[in-house]
Design a protein around this motif. Structure first.
Motif, mmCIF file in Angstrom:
data_model
loop_
_atom_site.group_PDB
_atom_site.id
_atom_site.type_symbol
_atom_site.label_atom_id
_atom_site.label_comp_id
_atom_site.label_asym_id
_atom_site.label_seq_id
_atom_site.Cartn_x
_atom_site.Cartn_y
_atom_site.Cartn_z
ATOM 1 N N UNK A 11 0.859 -1.186 0.000
ATOM 2 C CA UNK A 11 0.000 0.000 0.000
ATOM 3 C C UNK A 11 0.895 1.235 0.000
ATOM 4 N N UNK A 12 0.562 2.194 -0.845
ATOM 5 C CA UNK A 12 1.302 3.454 -0.902
ATOM 6 C C UNK A 12 0.341 4.535 -1.395
ATOM 7 N N UNK A 13 0.835 5.733 -1.628
ATOM 8 C CA UNK A 13 -0.041 6.836 -2.026
ATOM 9 C C UNK A 13 -0.832 6.534 -3.285
ATOM 10 N N UNK A 14 -0.252 5.798 -4.222
ATOM 11 C CA UNK A 14 -0.965 5.456 -5.455
ATOM 12 C C UNK A 14 -2.212 4.633 -5.133
ATOM 13 N N UNK A 15 -2.071 3.676 -4.225
ATOM 14 C CA UNK A 15 -3.208 2.841 -3.814
ATOM 15 C C UNK A 15 -4.269 3.684 -3.109
ATOM 16 N N UNK A 16 -3.840 4.602 -2.245
ATOM 17 C CA UNK A 16 -4.792 5.434 -1.514
ATOM 18 C C UNK A 16 -5.547 6.379 -2.448
ATOM 19 N N UNK A 33 -6.379 0.352 -13.876
ATOM 20 C CA UNK A 33 -5.781 1.676 -13.739
ATOM 21 C C UNK A 33 -4.725 1.708 -12.636
ATOM 22 N N UNK A 34 -4.786 0.751 -11.740
ATOM 23 C CA UNK A 34 -3.816 0.652 -10.655
ATOM 24 C C UNK A 34 -2.693 -0.308 -11.005
ATOM 25 N N UNK A 35 -3.018 -1.413 -11.658
ATOM 26 C CA UNK A 35 -2.039 -2.471 -11.895
ATOM 27 C C UNK A 35 -1.266 -2.339 -13.200
ATOM 28 N N UNK A 41 -3.300 5.369 -11.942
ATOM 29 C CA UNK A 41 -2.851 5.300 -10.554
ATOM 30 C C UNK A 41 -1.554 4.514 -10.375
ATOM 31 N N UNK A 42 -1.063 3.920 -11.431
ATOM 32 C CA UNK A 42 0.107 3.039 -11.334
ATOM 33 C C UNK A 42 1.333 3.777 -10.803
ATOM 34 N N UNK A 43 2.073 3.089 -9.941
ATOM 35 C CA UNK A 43 3.348 3.591 -9.439
ATOM 36 C C UNK A 43 4.179 2.382 -9.015
ATOM 37 N N UNK A 44 5.461 2.458 -9.189
ATOM 38 C CA UNK A 44 6.327 1.335 -8.808
ATOM 39 C C UNK A 44 6.307 1.094 -7.305
ATOM 40 N N UNK A 65 -8.634 -5.989 -2.159
ATOM 41 C CA UNK A 65 -9.233 -5.206 -3.248
ATOM 42 C C UNK A 65 -9.173 -5.998 -4.549
ATOM 43 N N UNK A 66 -8.087 -6.709 -4.748
ATOM 44 C CA UNK A 66 -7.963 -7.547 -5.948
ATOM 45 C C UNK A 66 -8.972 -8.695 -5.883
ATOM 46 N N UNK A 67 -9.083 -9.335 -4.726
ATOM 47 C CA UNK A 67 -10.062 -10.412 -4.559
ATOM 48 C C UNK A 67 -11.474 -9.922 -4.794
ATOM 49 N N UNK A 68 -11.807 -8.741 -4.270
ATOM 50 C CA UNK A 68 -13.143 -8.178 -4.460
ATOM 51 C C UNK A 68 -13.393 -7.862 -5.928
#
Length: 80
Positions: A11-16, A33-35, A41-44, A65-68
């Motif tokens: 978890x990091x700012x991108x996830x939040x 958009x995250x993955x 929202x992607x970030x290393x 979140x991925x499971x959901x």
């Protein structure tokens, strides 16, 4: 590995930022958009580059979140 907190996801700012937009939508952002490296929202910072998946425990809600998201796709209903 996803539900055992050994996925190497962090978890990091991108996830939040992604979470914030999922709570304040519609429109609701897609998990891609995250993955995806081209996602909004992607970030290393989302990935633990020091440890391979399955070799290190690090607590994160990101796994659920991925499971959901998988559950939403299969059931074709929002999971919230």
């Amino acid at each position: 590995m996803v539900l055992s907190h050994q996925s190497s996801l962090i978890e990091c700012d991108a996830y939040y930022s992604f979470l914030h937009d999922t709570y304040t939508g519609p429109p609701f952002p897609l998990i891609e958009e995250l993955l995806s490296s081209k996602g909004k929202y992607y970030d290393t910072c989302l990935f633990n580059s020091r440890n391979r998946p399955g070799t290190y425990y690090e607590y994160t809600n990101y796994n659920f979140a991925i499971g959901a998201t998988i559950l939403e796709i299969v059931s074709q209903q929002r999971f919230d």
